[in-house]
Design an enzyme around this catalytic site. Structure first.
Site, PDB file in Angstrom:
ATOM      1  N   ARG A 132       0.980   5.835  -7.014  1.00 31.59           N
ATOM      2  CA  ARG A 132       0.539   5.115  -7.849  1.00 31.59           C
ATOM      3  C   ARG A 132      -0.886   4.248  -7.456  1.00 31.59           C
ATOM      4  NH1 ARG A 132       4.851   2.966  -4.993  1.00 31.59           N
ATOM      5  NH2 ARG A 132       4.635   1.340  -3.566  1.00 31.59           N
ATOM      6  N   TYR A 133      -1.200   4.442  -6.271  1.00 31.35           N
ATOM      7  CA  TYR A 133      -2.568   3.862  -5.766  1.00 31.35           C
ATOM      8  C   TYR A 133      -3.653   4.739  -5.687  1.00 31.35           C
ATOM      9  CZ  TYR A 133       0.611   0.235  -3.864  1.00 31.35           C
ATOM     10  OH  TYR A 133       1.550  -0.558  -3.717  1.00 31.35           O
ATOM     11  N   THR A 134      -3.534   6.308  -5.674  1.00 31.34           N
ATOM     12  CA  THR A 134      -4.368   7.086  -5.502  1.00 31.34           C
ATOM     13  C   THR A 134      -5.031   7.524  -6.844  1.00 31.34           C
ATOM     14  OG1 THR A 134      -2.874   8.752  -5.143  1.00 31.34           O
ATOM     15  CG2 THR A 134      -4.001   7.998  -3.250  1.00 31.34           C
TER      16      THR A 134
ATOM     17  N   ALA B 284       0.603   5.815  -1.713  1.00 32.70           N
ATOM     18  CA  ALA B 284       1.290   6.224  -2.725  1.00 32.70           C
ATOM     19  C   ALA B 284       0.591   6.647  -3.884  1.00 32.70           C
ATOM     20  CB  ALA B 284       2.489   5.121  -3.121  1.00 32.70           C
TER      21      ALA B 284
END
EC number: 5.6.2.2
Length: 920
Positions: free
Chosen positions: A124-126, A122
């Site tokens: 928000r993680y990368t 997602a």
């Protein structure tokens, strides 16, 4: 016709077909211009352009830390692209993936998916930031003065209609998109080749298509592969439409069983797939074909891919023919597929199908216009700055008057007017003088102002020349292109196989395929995959063929094809037989080329070559004949060996299992068709037991008898009378008994050993090891005589655990040898300085190393009185696939102590790995 305006809230009766026609046309044009098709100038769709510009505004340059993708997506949505967040993130992900883009414009940190079509993490993680090529070749100098800007969707922001691209990204990364009633599909290309094509068109605008296509021979896909037919490329480049057949890269391996009594197995190993082929789906397709009984001969299928590259292993049943399985894979799976080319892009906001030449010309026109605007903008800024500097220098030259004016002036306006009147300066210059800091009065600051004034005057003169002279502008453009090529170009990943048929001929049912079938030689250069977020090594997925029901007493030993099911489970990687590295020592000896690791398969019609033809063998152990001797001008790969056929009909081949076989010259294909692995021509028993070819050559005539010198990996040596090979049959002949996993490493024809005398001192046998030790002994004195083929030989030299043999030769006691290390250090050594030894000794240390990692690479006899000028040059291949040449006279005499001289300049992390045949 313009649409009439009506008061708000009024209901207007409209025919349905008219409204549908108008609305659909507006929608179609919106999709074509604003979403699906790229601009020919910068090669970007609007979403990609907006992502790049938003990241540029955020300051996410290559030298800055990564930023969360969610922040980038939010800026793109809020400022420029009012669409779904997932569509923007998907576009951003593709700009990061090195298997989707030939030259990724964004650098990513985190899980951005895989070639198996695994979804990315997602947003928000990368994290992401601009790649160096995006900053240095796409966004450099972007401003409203250089390119046109327009309002965003609510006119609250300005965005560029095109970025000032310095390279034609439309060709470099390609593009695909489906609009309304039209589509585009542009393959990626190699940056260096595209730059060469651009420079060729600049130098010669009427460059012929033939010359242009030599500079840009074809697409270059990020996933590698092979392009089979140049006709499809030619049609696509000339008309803007065409089909290009692309095939995955494969080779044949003989896999040694993990258990002692298990048999060796043949496997097809796939290391590269065609562009945009989903590896996981392709493996499932093969599994489905096997379970449905449509693809016979496969016993095991597993995916051993990891971060070092792709590796899919297809193990075959013992009676299966690899070439037949491979042909079925080409025909029934996407291992071979066609890439449809449609060169469609926006030119002046209109979709146009173009040829390759038109795309290059459109980009050159755009880049020239951009440079002109850039030069004009810079000229205006420099002129304004020069005017201010001139005023400052006038003020400093009249410092006393300046101080007097400032002392008695009532206010700033009065001072400015008096400065203009007394010093003859402009209003802007007066403002600059009044705003000048006191430190400008110092001598050093005055010199800096004077130097800046001189530099600006020179730059203005250059800019005026560039603006007024188109030839000078084109020279600057060529210089810019060459600089970008030097900075960003890399090697081609996709190999174009000239003359290979694109169509796959269907195999009739139950037809025995030709045993000579093979595909062309392959160089796999898969780039390492992006490291995923998950810690540790990724598990390998294996598709194992299992029985769906337990075997019964009446069941056959081998399960029927219809009873096979595929189950996915993690398994350890296949244990491969590693070929021992060993360099070439003399012209008649071939080093241990690892045929098991690269054993490709294609169909050819056997034909007898002319008597004056030549045979050559490449580093993959693949052989072919050609009518003329290969040179550096007509050979595109390093060769292990090359020699003349001289009318011979039979070639002697010795495998590392110690067995010799005859090979008919007529069974070897011409180079114009393909190369074939030498090991594949041998009987199946040899293919099963041997992994490499130790020797290939012709027997000497009976009037010139020679013996065969054999040396094993464990240091055992024996002599075999050459006449033993005269009656060599198709079943072969075992030449040396090998025990405890020993393998034959060196084999060469030598003059028969005779007792030494004062008139004839005889030859000494010299053996070199990787640790820099030499053992020299007189064969007659130690009792080395010809023995029977069943003998295992004598222990010539004791080897340490990490030591291996790197050279064997017969030489006179007064001869010299040349020694070269993997780090490129070499020296010339007098053999007389090496004491005579005996069987079973350690030998004498004759080479010191500059580092612990360095090892002796090769030992060759000094070419005293060489008949061929080529023999005075030695070529070596490095782990970075670079070819290095060393002249014999570069080897200087040294004693046993010392490192020698640095003869080869190597890059960081580079070392020599093997000696190759020198091509004149």
């Amino acid at each position: 016709m313009a649409r009439k305006s009506f008061p708000s809230g009024q209901i207007i009766p409209t025919d349905l077909h008219e409204e549908m026609e108008r609305s659909y046309l507006e929608y179609a044009m919106s999709v074509i211009v604003g979403r699906a098709l790229p601009d020919v100038r910068d090669g970007l769709k609007p979403v990609h352009r907006r992502i790049l510009y938003a990241m540029y505004e955020l300051g996410l340059t290559p030298d800055r830390p990564f930023r969360k993708c969610a922040r980038v997506v939010g800026d793109v949505l809020g400022k420029y692209h009012p669409h779904g967040d997932q569509s923007v993130y998907d576009a951003l992900v593709r700009m990061v993936q090195d298997f989707s883009s030939r030259y990724p414009l964004l650098a990513g940190h985190g899980n951005f998916g895989s070639v198996d079509n695994d979804p990315p993490a997602a947003m928000r993680y990368t994290e992401t930031r601009l790649a160096p090529i995006a900053m240095g070749a796409m966004l450099e100098g972007i401003s409203e003065a250089i390119v046109d800007f327009t309002g965003n969707f609510d006119n609250s922001q300005e965005e560029p209609t095109v970025v000032p691209a310095q390279l034609p990204l439309l060709l470099l990364n390609g593009c695909s998109g489906i609009a309304v009633g039209m589509a585009t599909s542009i393959p990626p290309h190699n940056l260096g080749e595209v730059v060469d094509g651009l420079i060729g068109l600049i130098n010669k605008p009427d460059l012929s298509d033939q010359e242009l296509f030599k500079l840009i021979p074809g697409p270059d896909f990020p996933t590698g592969g092979h392009i089979l037919d140049s006709e499809g490329i030619l049609q696509a480049y000339q008309t803007g439409r065409g089909l290009i057949p692309v095939r995955g890269v494969s080779h044949i391996e003989t896999i040694r069983g993990e258990k002692k009594r298990s048999h060796n197995r043949t496997a097809i190993v796939i290391t590269e797939l065609p562009f945009q082929v989903n590896k996981a789906a392709w493996i499932e397709k093969i599994a489905s074909l096997v379970n449905d009984g449509k693809l016979d001969g496969i016993s095991d299928l597993r995916d051993e891919s990891d971060r070092t590259g792709m590796r899919v292993v297809i193990e075959l049943k013992r009676d299966a023919e690899p070439n037949a399985i491979l042909q079925k894979l080409y025909r029934m799976t996407p291992l071979q597929s066609n890439f449809g080319v449609i060169f469609l892009a926006l030119v002046n906001n209109q979709p146009v199908q173009m040829s390759l030449r038109q795309i290059l010309q459109e980009f050159l026109q755009f880049r020239e216009d951009t440079l002109l605007r850039q030069y004009e903008n810079e000229l205006g800024e420099n002129r304004r700055r020069l005017e201010l500097l001139t005023g400052l220098l006038i003020g400093l030259e009249n410092l006393d008057a300046l101080i007097e004016i400032l002392r008695f002036a009532a206010d700033g306006t009065t001072a400015k007017i008096q400065l203009q009147e007394r010093l003859g300066i402009s209003l802007q210059q007066g403002d600059a003088i009044l705003g000048m800091p006191m430190r400008r009065i110092t001598g050093l600051e005055r010199e800096k102002l004077q130097q800046e004034h001189t530099d600006l005057a020179q730059r203005i003169e250059q800019l005026e020349t560039l603006i007024g002279d188109r030839q000078e502008r084109l020279k600057a453009l060529k210089k810019e292109l060459r600089g970008l090529k030097k900075k960003f170009a890399d090697e081609r990943r996709t190999k174009i196989l000239q003359g290979m048929p694109a169509k796959i001929e269907p195999l009739p049912v139950n037809q025995d395929p030709l045993p000579e079938a093979t595909i062309p030689p392959v160089e796999s250069q898969s780039a390492p995959e992006e490291e995923l977020d998950s810690p540790g090594e990724p598990e390998q997925e294996q598709l194992v063929l299992e029985n769906s029901s337990p075997p019964t007493a009446d069941s056959a030993p081998e399960a029927k094809q219809d009873d096979l099911n595929l189950a996915v489970k993690p398994t350890p990687k296949t244990v491969k037989q590693e070929a021992q590295p060993s360099p070439e020592v003399i012209a008649t000896h071939s080093k241990l080329v690892s045929v098991a690791e690269k054993n490709p398969l294609t169909l050819f019609t056997p034909q007898t070559p002319p008597a004056e033809a030549f045979l050559s063998i490449n580093l993959q152990g693949e052989i072919a004949w050609h009518p003329e001797e290969l040179t550096s001008a007509n050979s595109f790969e390093p060769l292990d060996q090359q020699f003349s056929i001289q009318g011979r009909e039979t070639l002697i081949v010795i495998g590392d299992h110690g067995k010799a076989f005859p090979v008919a010259i007529a069974d070897i294909p011409p180079l114009a068709v393909t190369r074939i692995p030498l090991l594949q021509i041998l009987p199946k028993s040899a293919q099963r037991d041997a992994t490499t070819v130790t020797f290939q050559g012709f027997l000497p005539p009976p009037e010139q008898p020679q013996d065969l010198l054999l040396v094993s990996q464990q240091g055992r040596v024996k002599l075999l009378a050459g006449q033993e090979l005269q009656e060599l049959g198709p079943r072969g002949l075992s030449l040396m008994k090998l025990k405890n996993g020993d393998l034959l490493q060196f084999a060469q024809l030598v003059t028969p050993v005779n007792p030494a005398s004062a008139q004839n001192p005889g030859k000494n046998l010299v053996i070199a090891t990787s640790n820099g030790r030499l053992l020299r002994f007189d064969p007659a004195q130690v009792g080395l005589t010809c023995s029977s083929p069943s003998a295992q030989g004598q222990e010539a030299m004791r080897l340490r655990a990490t030591e291996s043999l790197v050279g064997v030769l017969m030489a006179s006691p007064g001869d010299r040898v040349l020694l070269l290390t993997q780090a490129g250090y070499g020296k010339q050594l007098d053999l007389a300085s090496v004491r005579l030894g005996n069987f079973g000794e350690l030998g004498t240390t004759v080479m010191q190393f500059t580092s612990k990692a360095d090892r002796l690479l090769t030992m060759v006899a000094a070419n005293q009185g060489a008949q061929s000028p080529q023999s005075s040059t030695y070529d070596f291949y490095s782990n970075q696939q670079r070819l290095h040449s060393v002249q014999a006279d570069q080897f200087q005499p040294w004693g046993k102590d010392g490192f020698g001289d640095r003869l080869v300049d190597l890059n960081e992390g580079e070392h020599l790995i093997t000696q190759v045949a020198h091509l004149g």
